[in-house]
Design a protein around this motif. Structure first.
Motif, mmCIF file in Angstrom:
data_model
loop_
_atom_site.group_PDB
_atom_site.id
_atom_site.type_symbol
_atom_site.label_atom_id
_atom_site.label_comp_id
_atom_site.label_asym_id
_atom_site.label_seq_id
_atom_site.Cartn_x
_atom_site.Cartn_y
_atom_site.Cartn_z
ATOM 1 N N UNK A 58 21.206 0.493 -0.445
ATOM 2 C CA UNK A 58 20.744 1.840 -0.785
ATOM 3 C C UNK A 58 21.952 2.680 -1.183
ATOM 4 N N UNK A 59 21.822 3.423 -2.293
ATOM 5 C CA UNK A 59 22.889 4.286 -2.785
ATOM 6 C C UNK A 59 22.377 5.718 -2.916
ATOM 7 N N UNK A 60 23.239 6.680 -2.576
ATOM 8 C CA UNK A 60 22.851 8.091 -2.688
ATOM 9 C C UNK A 60 23.030 8.587 -4.116
ATOM 10 N N UNK A 61 22.782 9.883 -4.326
ATOM 11 C CA UNK A 61 22.872 10.481 -5.665
ATOM 12 C C UNK A 61 24.256 10.352 -6.284
ATOM 13 N N UNK A 62 25.300 10.326 -5.445
ATOM 14 C CA UNK A 62 26.666 10.220 -5.944
ATOM 15 C C UNK A 62 27.092 8.772 -6.192
ATOM 16 N N UNK A 91 15.447 9.923 -1.300
ATOM 17 C CA UNK A 91 15.390 8.976 -2.399
ATOM 18 C C UNK A 91 16.716 8.272 -2.592
ATOM 19 N N UNK A 92 16.648 7.017 -2.982
ATOM 20 C CA UNK A 92 17.845 6.198 -3.148
ATOM 21 C C UNK A 92 17.746 5.344 -4.403
ATOM 22 N N UNK A 93 18.893 5.015 -4.953
ATOM 23 C CA UNK A 93 18.982 3.936 -5.929
ATOM 24 C C UNK A 93 19.068 2.656 -5.107
ATOM 25 N N UNK A 94 18.395 1.618 -5.548
ATOM 26 C CA UNK A 94 18.312 0.364 -4.803
ATOM 27 C C UNK A 94 18.948 -0.752 -5.626
ATOM 28 N N UNK A 95 19.669 -1.622 -4.939
ATOM 29 C CA UNK A 95 20.184 -2.837 -5.569
ATOM 30 C C UNK A 95 19.833 -4.007 -4.661
ATOM 31 N N UNK A 96 19.410 -5.102 -5.260
ATOM 32 C CA UNK A 96 19.093 -6.320 -4.521
ATOM 33 C C UNK A 96 20.006 -7.417 -5.032
ATOM 34 N N UNK A 97 20.653 -8.111 -4.102
ATOM 35 C CA UNK A 97 21.523 -9.240 -4.437
ATOM 36 C C UNK A 97 21.129 -10.387 -3.522
ATOM 37 N N UNK A 98 20.331 -11.300 -4.040
ATOM 38 C CA UNK A 98 19.831 -12.395 -3.207
ATOM 39 C C UNK A 98 18.923 -11.850 -2.124
ATOM 40 N N UNK A 120 10.659 8.136 -10.813
ATOM 41 C CA UNK A 120 11.746 7.932 -11.767
ATOM 42 C C UNK A 120 12.376 6.576 -11.504
ATOM 43 N N UNK A 121 13.675 6.552 -11.326
ATOM 44 C CA UNK A 121 14.368 5.289 -11.034
ATOM 45 C C UNK A 121 14.853 5.240 -9.585
ATOM 46 N N UNK A 122 14.192 5.998 -8.706
ATOM 47 C CA UNK A 122 14.608 6.051 -7.304
ATOM 48 C C UNK A 122 13.483 5.616 -6.382
ATOM 49 N N UNK A 123 13.866 4.987 -5.273
ATOM 50 C CA UNK A 123 12.945 4.583 -4.227
ATOM 51 C C UNK A 123 12.993 5.646 -3.138
ATOM 52 N N UNK A 124 11.833 6.190 -2.784
ATOM 53 C CA UNK A 124 11.750 7.237 -1.763
ATOM 54 C C UNK A 124 11.074 6.700 -0.518
ATOM 55 N N UNK A 125 11.468 7.260 0.620
ATOM 56 C CA UNK A 125 10.822 6.952 1.871
ATOM 57 C C UNK A 125 10.739 8.222 2.705
ATOM 58 N N UNK A 177 0.809 -1.221 0.000
ATOM 59 C CA UNK A 177 0.000 0.000 0.000
ATOM 60 C C UNK A 177 0.843 1.271 0.000
ATOM 61 N N UNK A 178 2.151 1.131 0.235
ATOM 62 C CA UNK A 178 3.025 2.281 0.337
ATOM 63 C C UNK A 178 3.347 2.659 1.772
ATOM 64 N N UNK A 179 2.792 1.896 2.710
ATOM 65 C CA UNK A 179 3.046 2.162 4.125
ATOM 66 C C UNK A 179 4.357 1.520 4.561
ATOM 67 N N UNK A 180 5.054 2.189 5.484
ATOM 68 C CA UNK A 180 6.230 1.647 6.144
ATOM 69 C C UNK A 180 5.918 1.538 7.630
ATOM 70 N N UNK A 181 6.305 0.421 8.236
ATOM 71 C CA UNK A 181 6.133 0.217 9.666
ATOM 72 C C UNK A 181 7.501 -0.146 10.219
#
Length: 92
Positions: A70-74, A58-65, A41-46, A18-22
């Motif tokens: 979480x990665x910043x703008x740089x 907002x962050x760039x996200x990578x999943x490995x297994x 865009x291509x960023x995950x915001x919280x 739903x977009x909720x964070x707990x």
């Protein structure tokens, strides 16, 4: 997911469709918060109600297994977590 706060305390965050964070932080889960997440865009915001001063980030996200990064703008790694998937019982 499960990770450590900047203070080194354990924290679990439930990310709802739903977009909720707990969130529950602290060794006794004594620091709860709620918030929301979204994709832009291509960023995950919280944005939390109280944590992180209530500021949206907002962050760039990578999943490995089972690992989440979480990665910043740089492009710098700013945090990481372990993904905990719910187990489904017989009545699920």
């Amino acid at each position: 997911f499960l990770y450590n706060t900047v203070y080194g305390e354990p924290c679990t965050i439930q990310v709802c469709r739903s977009g909720e964070l707990i969130g529950m932080a602290g060794y006794a889960n004594d620091d709860p918060d709620h918030g929301r997440w979204w994709i832009e865009g291509n960023r995950w915001y919280r944005q939390w109600d109280h944590w992180a001063y209530g500021e949206a980030e907002g962050y760039a996200i990578a999943v490995d297994g089972e690992r989440l990064y979480w990665y910043d703008d740089a492009g710098n790694l700013v945090d990481k977590a372990v993904i905990l998937r719910p187990t489904r019982g017989r009545n699920a």
